[in-house]
Design an enzyme around this catalytic site. Sequence first.
Site, PDB file in Angstrom:
ATOM      1  N   LYS A   1      54.331 -26.535   7.707  1.00  0.00           N
ATOM      2  CA  LYS A   1      53.194 -27.460   6.864  1.00  0.00           C
ATOM      3  C   LYS A   1      52.033 -26.966   6.030  1.00  0.00           C
ATOM      4  O   LYS A   1      51.509 -27.545   5.215  1.00  0.00           O
ATOM      5  CB  LYS A   1      53.532 -28.859   6.924  1.00  0.00           C
ATOM      6  CG  LYS A   1      55.000 -29.550   7.297  1.00  0.00           C
ATOM      7  CD  LYS A   1      54.630 -30.355   8.510  1.00  0.00           C
ATOM      8  CE  LYS A   1      54.246 -29.756   9.761  1.00  0.00           C
ATOM      9  NZ  LYS A   1      55.511 -29.576  10.110  1.00  0.00           N
TER      10      LYS A   1
ATOM     11  N   GLU B   1      82.079 -20.955  29.920  1.00  0.00           N
ATOM     12  CA  GLU B   1      82.068 -21.140  28.978  1.00  0.00           C
ATOM     13  C   GLU B   1      83.430 -20.862  28.187  1.00  0.00           C
ATOM     14  O   GLU B   1      83.192 -20.837  27.269  1.00  0.00           O
ATOM     15  CB  GLU B   1      81.297 -19.888  29.137  1.00  0.00           C
ATOM     16  CG  GLU B   1      79.864 -19.702  29.457  1.00  0.00           C
ATOM     17  CD  GLU B   1      78.957 -20.790  28.829  1.00  0.00           C
ATOM     18  OE1 GLU B   1      79.016 -21.648  28.076  1.00  0.00           O
ATOM     19  OE2 GLU B   1      78.097 -20.808  29.569  1.00  0.00           O
TER      20      GLU B   1
ATOM     21  N   ASP C   1      75.266 -30.204  29.271  1.00  0.00           N
ATOM     22  CA  ASP C   1      76.126 -30.359  28.711  1.00  0.00           C
ATOM     23  C   ASP C   1      76.181 -31.384  28.750  1.00  0.00           C
ATOM     24  O   ASP C   1      76.805 -32.667  27.801  1.00  0.00           O
ATOM     25  CB  ASP C   1      77.118 -29.896  28.519  1.00  0.00           C
ATOM     26  CG  ASP C   1      77.128 -28.098  29.167  1.00  0.00           C
ATOM     27  OD1 ASP C   1      76.635 -27.875  28.112  1.00  0.00           O
ATOM     28  OD2 ASP C   1      78.016 -27.385  30.137  1.00  0.00           O
TER      29      ASP C   1
END
Length: 575
Positions: free
Chosen positions: A197, A414, A491
Site C-alpha cells: 500500500k 505429522e 490444530d
Amino acid sequence: MKPKYRNILGVAIIIAVLSMILAGAYFINRQQPQFMEYNLFMTALEEGQVESITLGDGAMLTFTLAERDGLYTTNNPRRENFKEFLLLSGVYVSENTTTDGILQIFITIALLAGLFFFIHRRANAGMSKAGGGLAPVTVQSGTEQKLCGFDNVAGNLEAKESVKDIVDYLKEPERFTRYGARMPRGILFHGKPGTGKTLMARAMAGEAGVPFYAVSGSDFVQMYVGVGAARVRDLFKKAREAGKGVIFIDEIDALGKKRSDGLNGNDEREQTLNALLTEMQGFSEGTGIVVVAATNRPDTLDEALMRPGRFDRRVEIGLPDMNARRQILALHAQDKPLSTEVDLDDLARDTVFFSGAMLEGLLNDAAIGAARRGDESIQPSDITSAYYTALAGSEKKDRSNIRERDKSITAWHEAGHALTAMLTNPENRVAKVTIIPSTSGAGGFCATIPPERMYFTKQDLRQQMMVSLAGRCAEQLCFGEDNVTTGASNDIEKATTTAMQYVTKFGMGTSLADRSLLKDTDSVAKECAALTDTIYQETLGLLQKNYNALQALAERLLDKETLDGDEVLEIVTSA
C-alpha cells in the site's frame, strides 16, 4: 521552538552549569583537616592555643590554632555543657557551618534544576501548541520521487489501473477541471499487511513527479487536546504551499475510527479527525493535491471518511497471484546473484498466500544464507531453507534432549496431516513433512501447498477441518484415546475457527443467516461443536481405513526425519 523559549532555555542551562562548576570547585579546594589526639587538643586548649571550634552532632569536631595555619580535627566528647566550657575558655564556637554550606549549595542546584525542568516543559508545550516538531513528516520532492514509479511496483495491475487517472490529474489538473470533472480528493488503500500500500502511494507520486508527504495516523493522536488538529493543518499547509503533491497517511484507522456518541469518546482523536475532514473538504478544484490513506481494517473507519469529497475511492491492494508473484520475485532478484538452477516460476507457484513483503524477505534471507556460506551465488538450497523458515521458523540445532517417544508422537501426528491432505484433496500438494522441531515452538510441520483459487466450497472447508484434526486422530489411533497430547492445540483452534466461519459468516450450517449478527451465541456454539466432532469422527474413520499407509509414513519419518513431496507420494501409493 520560538526564540523567546530558546533564549530562556539557554540562560537556564548556563546558570545550572556555572552552579555545578562552583560546587565542584568548592569540594575540590576545601581544606582537609589534620587529625590531633584528644589529649593533645586538651593541652592546647588549656594553654590558650585553640582559636575557634566548630561543633556538631558527629563523631568529630573541627578547630583552628592561633599560631598554626589550617584546620584540625579530633574526637568529639559530646559531653553535657561542653560548649559552655569552651566559651569560658575564651574559644570562639560555631555549629555545623560546613554542613550548612554544603546543604545550601545542594538546595541552590536543586532549585535551578527545577527551574530548568519547568522551562523545558513550557518550551515543549509551546512547540506542541504550534503543531510542530514532535511528528516529523517524510517529504520527498518530485525529482526524488521520479526514482520510484509503477515500474517499481510488480503485480497489482488492477490497483495501478484504478489510480492511473489520479496520476494524470496530478500531472495536469487543468485538463480535468476544463471538463468540469471533480477528481477524488482522497483514495483509501486497504488490504492485508505487506501487500504494498505504501509503495503504491509512493509510486503514484513518482509517476506524477510531485512531492510525497508521508505520515502515520498515530502521529496525530497525542495526549494534549488540539495538538493533533494543529498538526493536520500544518501538514496540509505545507502541501498547499508546494502546489501539488500526494499526502500519504498510513494506519489511518488509528486516527479515523468510528466516532462515539460523545459520552466516552476520545476528544483529541475526534478533534483531529474533524480537522482532517475539514481540510479535505477545503481543497479547491484543480489544486493538484490528493490524500492517500492506508489501512488493514477498513470496517473500523468512520462513515464520514467514505462519503464523496473525502476518501470516496477505495482500492484493494490484495495478495499477488502467481503471475504477480513471479514479477515481484524477478524485481527483487535483479540485484542478487541467483544461481541458474533457481527457478522463479516454481518458487512463485509454491508461495501461495505470500505477500509482496514476504517474497522480498524470502529472497533477502536466501541471500543472507548464501553470504554466510561464502558462496558466489544463491543456490536452490538457500531458497528452500528461507522458504521453510518463513513458514515454520528455523530448525533447532540441539535436539539431544528430545525423547524417542516424543519423536514417535510427532511422526504419527505429522503423518496424519500429510496423509489426510493427500486423500481428501489430490490438488493439495504436500511439499515437505518433517519432525525436526523449529525455533517457533513447533515439534514438526507438514507443508501443504493448496491450489490457487478465488472461492472455497462447502466441501473445501470440511476438508480443511479434516486436515487440521488429522494429527490428533493419528495420535489416538496409535497411542489410544487416553494418550493424545497437547500438540494438537493449535490444530483444534484452526478447526474451530473454520467451523465458526462455516456456520456464521458463510451460512453453510443449518441456517443461511449470519447468526453472529443475530447474537445467537448459544445455538451457534452447539452447532460448531457438533460440526467439529462430526468432522473428527470422519477423519478418524478415513485414517483407520488407510492405517497401513499412515504407519508406513510415520515409520519413514522416524527414520529420515524429513520427507519431500515425492517421497510421501511414493510411500502412500506403495503401502
